[in-house]
Write a protein that holds these residues in place. Sequence first.
Motif, PDB file in Angstrom:
ATOM      1  N   THR A  70     -31.694-107.794  46.127  1.00 28.57           N
ATOM      2  CA  THR A  70     -32.565-108.160  45.012  1.00 28.57           C
ATOM      3  C   THR A  70     -31.904-107.890  43.666  1.00 28.57           C
ATOM      4  O   THR A  70     -31.377-106.806  43.433  1.00 28.57           O
ATOM      5  CB  THR A  70     -33.883-107.362  45.082  1.00 28.57           C
ATOM      6  OG1 THR A  70     -34.497-107.600  46.351  1.00 28.57           O
ATOM      7  CG2 THR A  70     -34.830-107.752  43.967  1.00 28.57           C
ATOM      8  N   ILE A 106     -46.513-112.663  41.005  1.00 26.60           N
ATOM      9  CA  ILE A 106     -46.710-111.925  42.248  1.00 26.60           C
ATOM     10  C   ILE A 106     -47.865-110.944  42.136  1.00 26.60           C
ATOM     11  O   ILE A 106     -48.652-110.786  43.056  1.00 26.60           O
ATOM     12  CB  ILE A 106     -45.413-111.170  42.641  1.00 26.60           C
ATOM     13  CG1 ILE A 106     -44.228-112.128  42.760  1.00 26.60           C
ATOM     14  CG2 ILE A 106     -45.606-110.372  43.921  1.00 26.60           C
ATOM     15  CD1 ILE A 106     -44.388-113.212  43.800  1.00 26.60           C
ATOM     16  N   ASP A 147     -41.896-102.530  48.723  1.00 26.26           N
ATOM     17  CA  ASP A 147     -41.532-102.879  50.093  1.00 26.26           C
ATOM     18  C   ASP A 147     -41.153-104.353  50.223  1.00 26.26           C
ATOM     19  O   ASP A 147     -40.327-104.715  51.070  1.00 26.26           O
ATOM     20  CB  ASP A 147     -42.681-102.573  51.057  1.00 26.26           C
ATOM     21  CG  ASP A 147     -42.929-101.087  51.231  1.00 26.26           C
ATOM     22  OD1 ASP A 147     -42.063-100.273  50.817  1.00 26.26           O
ATOM     23  OD2 ASP A 147     -44.013-100.732  51.751  1.00 26.26           O
ATOM     24  N   ARG A 148     -41.744-105.201  49.395  1.00 26.55           N
ATOM     25  CA  ARG A 148     -41.443-106.631  49.412  1.00 26.55           C
ATOM     26  C   ARG A 148     -39.953-106.892  49.206  1.00 26.55           C
ATOM     27  O   ARG A 148     -39.397-107.837  49.745  1.00 26.55           O
ATOM     28  CB  ARG A 148     -42.271-107.334  48.330  1.00 26.55           C
ATOM     29  CG  ARG A 148     -42.033-108.811  48.189  1.00 26.55           C
ATOM     30  CD  ARG A 148     -42.855-109.380  47.018  1.00 26.55           C
ATOM     31  NE  ARG A 148     -42.615-110.789  46.814  1.00 26.55           N
ATOM     32  CZ  ARG A 148     -43.363-111.770  47.308  1.00 26.55           C
ATOM     33  NH1 ARG A 148     -44.438-111.475  48.038  1.00 26.55           N
ATOM     34  NH2 ARG A 148     -43.074-113.029  47.083  1.00 26.55           N
ATOM     35  N   TYR A 149     -39.302-106.035  48.405  1.00 19.45           N
ATOM     36  CA  TYR A 149     -37.895-106.225  48.067  1.00 19.45           C
ATOM     37  C   TYR A 149     -36.967-105.287  48.813  1.00 19.45           C
ATOM     38  O   TYR A 149     -35.747-105.439  48.752  1.00 19.45           O
ATOM     39  CB  TYR A 149     -37.712-106.083  46.551  1.00 19.45           C
ATOM     40  CG  TYR A 149     -38.544-107.104  45.811  1.00 19.45           C
ATOM     41  CD1 TYR A 149     -38.180-108.444  45.809  1.00 19.45           C
ATOM     42  CD2 TYR A 149     -39.717-106.744  45.169  1.00 19.45           C
ATOM     43  CE1 TYR A 149     -38.961-109.398  45.175  1.00 19.45           C
ATOM     44  CE2 TYR A 149     -40.504-107.689  44.523  1.00 19.45           C
ATOM     45  CZ  TYR A 149     -40.119-109.010  44.530  1.00 19.45           C
ATOM     46  OH  TYR A 149     -40.896-109.948  43.916  1.00 19.45           O
ATOM     47  N   CYS A 155     -36.376-110.832  40.818  1.00 15.96           N
ATOM     48  CA  CYS A 155     -37.718-110.471  40.388  1.00 15.96           C
ATOM     49  C   CYS A 155     -37.667-109.959  38.946  1.00 15.96           C
ATOM     50  O   CYS A 155     -36.596-109.770  38.379  1.00 15.96           O
ATOM     51  CB  CYS A 155     -38.320-109.417  41.308  1.00 15.96           C
ATOM     52  SG  CYS A 155     -37.470-107.828  41.283  1.00 15.96           S
ATOM     53  N   GLU A 163     -41.535-113.392  40.323  1.00 12.01           N
ATOM     54  CA  GLU A 163     -40.333-113.653  41.105  1.00 12.01           C
ATOM     55  C   GLU A 163     -39.837-115.037  40.688  1.00 12.01           C
ATOM     56  O   GLU A 163     -40.630-115.917  40.359  1.00 12.01           O
ATOM     57  CB  GLU A 163     -40.692-113.633  42.593  1.00 12.01           C
ATOM     58  CG  GLU A 163     -39.531-113.542  43.527  1.00 12.01           C
ATOM     59  CD  GLU A 163     -40.007-113.287  44.950  1.00 12.01           C
ATOM     60  OE1 GLU A 163     -39.873-114.212  45.783  1.00 12.01           O
ATOM     61  OE2 GLU A 163     -40.512-112.173  45.224  1.00 12.01           O
ATOM     62  N   TRP A 191     -46.537-101.598  48.286  1.00  8.74           N
ATOM     63  CA  TRP A 191     -46.358-102.889  48.966  1.00  8.74           C
ATOM     64  C   TRP A 191     -45.421-103.802  48.178  1.00  8.74           C
ATOM     65  O   TRP A 191     -44.676-104.590  48.776  1.00  8.74           O
ATOM     66  CB  TRP A 191     -47.692-103.596  49.239  1.00  8.74           C
ATOM     67  CG  TRP A 191     -48.405-104.122  48.021  1.00  8.74           C
ATOM     68  CD1 TRP A 191     -49.415-103.513  47.341  1.00  8.74           C
ATOM     69  CD2 TRP A 191     -48.151-105.363  47.346  1.00  8.74           C
ATOM     70  NE1 TRP A 191     -49.815-104.289  46.280  1.00  8.74           N
ATOM     71  CE2 TRP A 191     -49.045-105.437  46.254  1.00  8.74           C
ATOM     72  CE3 TRP A 191     -47.263-106.407  47.543  1.00  8.74           C
ATOM     73  CZ2 TRP A 191     -49.066-106.519  45.367  1.00  8.74           C
ATOM     74  CZ3 TRP A 191     -47.276-107.492  46.661  1.00  8.74           C
ATOM     75  CH2 TRP A 191     -48.177-107.534  45.591  1.00  8.74           C
ATOM     76  N   LEU A 192     -45.425-103.667  46.839  1.00  4.95           N
ATOM     77  CA  LEU A 192     -44.541-104.502  46.030  1.00  4.95           C
ATOM     78  C   LEU A 192     -43.092-104.032  46.166  1.00  4.95           C
ATOM     79  O   LEU A 192     -42.185-104.854  46.331  1.00  4.95           O
ATOM     80  CB  LEU A 192     -44.985-104.479  44.564  1.00  4.95           C
ATOM     81  CG  LEU A 192     -44.216-105.417  43.643  1.00  4.95           C
ATOM     82  CD1 LEU A 192     -44.387-106.868  44.067  1.00  4.95           C
ATOM     83  CD2 LEU A 192     -44.681-105.230  42.204  1.00  4.95           C
TER      84      LEU A 192
END
Length: 192
Positions: free
Chosen positions: A92, A154, A85-87, A131, A168, A82-83
Amino acid sequence: MTLVVRMACQEDLVVCEAHMWRVLDEDLRGYHERWHRDIDDLAGTYLNRAGCALFVAELEGAFAGTTIVKPGGPASPPAPSWLADRYAGRHTGQLTRVWIVRELRRRRVARALVTAAARWALGPGGYTVVCLHTDASSPGALDFWRAYPAALEILDARPDPWDTVHFEIDATRLLRLDAARPAELYATRLHG
């Protein structure tokens, strides 16, 4: 006190590499090729490469530390999916190697390096998000990031094998830092 932060040049690489090996040996449980192979070729990895920047700091004319901006967010694994996927799909930049000479810590060197590198990343570097992660077992690292005004925590991934905490950079908060100084000023001189 005179603190200068600037982009590294070829002439800085020998001292940068020696410093990075020292930090790996003293603070970070040694060299791991998977994560540290960039140190083997700093010039090829960071100089004159789009989206990459190696910053150095000098305090009273002496080398004081490094910070790197490189493309991409955390990889999964080891970070949770999920982390990563966040970026995914976002432009980034990642701050790495925020490593300060042990004898020169607690003198605003890290703050100046991070501020300059993050401003570059979100400006000329062309990134839309920045990040980073830190090893909470490294002396002072977690305290620094939790106190840095533009850092948003985060994920605290502990207990993991690397004591990882992810952050972040909040662009709005970053712009407020040292607001009296022009945002385009990446070489910072502090007098005190």
